[in-house]
Motif scaffolding. Structure first.
Motif, PDB file in Angstrom:
ATOM      1  N   ASN A  45      11.181   8.891  27.571  1.00  0.00           N
ATOM      2  CA  ASN A  45      11.519   9.621  26.350  1.00  0.00           C
ATOM      3  C   ASN A  45      13.025   9.725  26.171  1.00  0.00           C
ATOM      4  OD1 ASN A  45       8.895  10.167  25.540  1.00  0.00           O
ATOM      5  ND2 ASN A  45       8.785  12.030  26.748  1.00  0.00           N
ATOM      6  N   ARG A  47      15.009  11.911  23.849  1.00  0.00           N
ATOM      7  CA  ARG A  47      14.837  12.991  22.877  1.00  0.00           C
ATOM      8  C   ARG A  47      16.025  13.934  22.925  1.00  0.00           C
ATOM      9  NH1 ARG A  47      14.089  17.713  25.225  1.00  0.00           N
ATOM     10  NH2 ARG A  47      13.289  17.732  27.333  1.00  0.00           N
ATOM     11  N   HIS A  84       9.963  12.360  17.665  1.00  0.00           N
ATOM     12  CA  HIS A  84       9.493  13.291  18.699  1.00  0.00           C
ATOM     13  C   HIS A  84       9.033  14.543  17.972  1.00  0.00           C
ATOM     14  CE1 HIS A  84       9.628  16.130  22.068  1.00  0.00           C
ATOM     15  NE2 HIS A  84       9.455  15.066  22.823  1.00  0.00           N
ATOM     16  N   SER A 141      11.547   6.353  22.485  1.00  0.00           N
ATOM     17  CA  SER A 141      11.356   6.036  23.895  1.00  0.00           C
ATOM     18  C   SER A 141      11.793   4.602  24.162  1.00  0.00           C
ATOM     19  CB  SER A 141       9.893   6.232  24.309  1.00  0.00           C
ATOM     20  OG  SER A 141       9.069   5.335  23.603  1.00  0.00           O
TER      21      SER A 141
END
Length: 177
Positions: A45, A47, A84, A141
């Motif tokens: 991820n 984010r 996300h 990602s």
């Protein structure tokens, strides 16, 4: 040699790459194989949402680098900006989400607030209990199995020495450093 980097995960290989790119003589030492530890066990991820505000400048820079990583390292690391989402299940969480979104905006994080109908329309597989969500559409990602080996190979091309299967058992200070 100017720098020894211990560990061949994302952090170690990226450090070796950026140091070598700046002209440092780097040796990276990994006790197993490059990218075989915690990096490969992650979900990959990338984010910004949900991070402490003090982390947002670094997270913003990281996201920009991920957008350039294929050009920088010469291979596709499967970074995709798929977004996300954070689901909210109660009024207290909704107030927290809105406060976070407001506080994060000056740091460059723009969050989209979704209501129940928007959540179901865009993400029909999610359960009906969520009363709201925040969406960070530019987060995404990358493939964690590819990133450390790609940074290590790019560092090697810049002259870094990459040593695998070597356990560091002792570090000593000498008169020269």
């Amino acid at each position: 040699m100017d720098v020894i980097v211990l560990g061949g995960g994302l952090m170690g290989t990226a450090s070796a790459y950026f140091l070598a790119r700046r002209g440092a003589q780097v040796t990276l030492i990994e006790r197993n194989r490059i990218g075989s530890g915690a990096t490969v066990a992650s979900f990959g991820n990338i984010r910004r949402t949900g991070r402490h505000l003090s982390q947002l400048p670094l997270a913003q820079r990281s996201l920009r680098l991920w957008g350039e990583v294929e050009k920088m390292l010469g291979r596709d690391l499967e970074f995709r900006a798929t977004g996300h989402i954070r689901l909210i299940f109660d009024e207290g969480g909704l107030a927290d989400m809105r406060a976070y979104a407001e506080a994060a905006r000056p740091w460059g994080l723009e969050l989209e607030e979704l209501g129940p109908r928007e959540i179901r329309a865009r993400f029909p597989g999610l359960g009906p209990e969520a009363i709201a969500a925040s969406l960070s559409p530019h987060d995404g990602s990358g493939n964690p199995r590819l990133i450390a080996p790609a940074f290590a190979e790019a560092a090697r091309r810049l002259g870094a020495a990459i040593v695998e299967d070597a356990r560091v058992e002792q570090i000593q200070r000498t008169g020269s450093g």
